[in-house]
Design a protein around this motif. Structure first.
Motif, PDB file in Angstrom:
ATOM      1  N   SER A   1      37.234  37.134  37.449  1.00 22.24           N
ATOM      2  CA  SER A   1      38.112  38.516  37.290  1.00 22.24           C
ATOM      3  C   SER A   1      37.916  38.617  35.705  1.00 22.24           C
ATOM      4  O   SER A   1      37.919  37.650  34.975  1.00 22.24           O
ATOM      5  CB  SER A   1      39.626  38.264  37.692  1.00 22.24           C
ATOM      6  OG  SER A   1      39.737  38.082  39.081  1.00 22.24           O
ATOM      7  N   LEU A   2      38.174  39.847  35.430  1.00 24.13           N
ATOM      8  CA  LEU A   2      38.043  40.418  34.208  1.00 24.13           C
ATOM      9  C   LEU A   2      39.443  41.201  33.928  1.00 24.13           C
ATOM     10  O   LEU A   2      39.910  41.764  34.770  1.00 24.13           O
ATOM     11  CB  LEU A   2      36.975  41.489  33.752  1.00 24.13           C
ATOM     12  CG  LEU A   2      35.396  41.079  34.040  1.00 24.13           C
ATOM     13  CD1 LEU A   2      34.530  42.090  33.658  1.00 24.13           C
ATOM     14  CD2 LEU A   2      35.088  39.635  33.456  1.00 24.13           C
ATOM     15  N   ASN A   3      39.946  40.827  32.680  1.00 26.37           N
ATOM     16  CA  ASN A   3      41.267  41.465  32.223  1.00 26.37           C
ATOM     17  C   ASN A   3      41.274  42.575  31.503  1.00 26.37           C
ATOM     18  O   ASN A   3      40.416  42.414  30.431  1.00 26.37           O
ATOM     19  CB  ASN A   3      42.192  40.209  31.830  1.00 26.37           C
ATOM     20  CG  ASN A   3      43.629  40.958  31.563  1.00 26.37           C
ATOM     21  OD1 ASN A   3      43.951  41.156  30.350  1.00 26.37           O
ATOM     22  ND2 ASN A   3      44.445  40.910  32.668  1.00 26.37           N
ATOM     23  N   CYS A   4      42.328  43.463  31.487  1.00 23.14           N
ATOM     24  CA  CYS A   4      42.407  44.606  30.499  1.00 23.14           C
ATOM     25  C   CYS A   4      43.878  44.758  30.632  1.00 23.14           C
ATOM     26  O   CYS A   4      44.459  45.166  31.593  1.00 23.14           O
ATOM     27  CB  CYS A   4      41.828  45.905  31.161  1.00 23.14           C
ATOM     28  SG  CYS A   4      42.228  47.448  30.186  1.00 23.14           S
ATOM     29  N   SER A   5      44.536  44.351  29.424  1.00 19.36           N
ATOM     30  CA  SER A   5      46.087  44.742  29.182  1.00 19.36           C
ATOM     31  C   SER A   5      46.036  45.818  28.397  1.00 19.36           C
ATOM     32  O   SER A   5      45.410  46.160  27.371  1.00 19.36           O
ATOM     33  CB  SER A   5      46.560  43.412  28.391  1.00 19.36           C
ATOM     34  OG  SER A   5      46.310  42.318  29.088  1.00 19.36           O
TER      35      SER A   5
END
Lengths: 110, 111
Positions: free
Chosen positions: A20-24
């Motif tokens: 998974s890749l994260n974007c906050s």
């Protein structure tokens, strides 16, 4: 100030190894969160728009999810052709510009 | 699949010259944008355009830059007195509600 942070900066996966890749994000009211794929020397290619917390969208091996503070791009059983930089961008309720993260460079090794 | 078209794909210009980058947005879209990406860096906002006028611009978009929608289909970015640091990929985008598509970019090299 509206901000978008993506992690990790780079990710190497074996073919078939899901991750998974994260974007906050922090924006003053979210109108939409966008995921794009960018190949070297090319423009961002639209993947998904998510609008509200709890929403999910899928396309082939990619699934994007959204909470009130972050979005995840899940890659299931990736293939070498999924290698690219994945960009996250947000559009706030105030204003018309997209705020981009710095991207996650994904390499899928055969 | 709808497409934003940009021309030229690559432009080399001498420092101090003026360049015009051209874009044909998607026909029913209402918002138009220019972004740039310096090699290895983040995609940066330059300007947004709606209803035939600039709706937002960044600090980068100073008097050196201008945009026009001269004929209802083309959308142009003019860069006057180009500098070495203007070398980048320039992307045009168009948006309808919350669908936004980008062109393939113009690689500008200032020498």
């Amino acid at each position: 100030e509206d901000q978008v942070t993506q992690s990790p900066e780079a990710l190497r996966l074996q073919e078939g190894e899901s991750s998974s890749l994260n974007c906050s994000y922090t924006v003053s009211g979210l109108r939409g969160l966008f995921w794009y794929r960018q190949d070297p020397g090319k423009g961002p290619e639209f993947l998904f728009t998510l609008y509200s917390a709890g929403e999910e969208k899928e396309k082939e091996r990619l699934k994007a999810t959204l909470t009130k503070k972050e979005s995840f791009l899940h890659i299931t059983a990736p293939k070498p052709e999924d290698s690219a930089t994945y960009l996250c961008a947000v559009l706030a309720n105030t204003g018309n510009q997209f705020y981009f993260g710095t991207g996650t460079s994904l390499t899928v090794i055969p | 699949e709808p497409e934003v078209t940009q021309t030229p794909s690559h432009q080399v210009t001498q420092m101090g010259q003026e360049v015009i980058l051209r874009c044909v947005p998607i026909s029913n879209h209402l918002y138009f944008y220019w972004y740039r990406q310096i090699l290895g860096q983040k995609v940066e906002f330059l300007v947004s355009f709606y209803n035939n006028e600039i709706s937002e611009k960044s600090e980068i978009f100073d008097d050196q830059f201008s945009v026009e929608r001269p004929d209802g289909s083309n959308f142009t970015l003019k860069i006057r007195s180009t500098k070495l640091e203007d070398s980048a990929m320039y992307f045009c985008a168009s948006r309808f509600l919350t669908e936004a598509f980008f062109g393939q970019g113009t690689r500008l090299t200032v020498v």
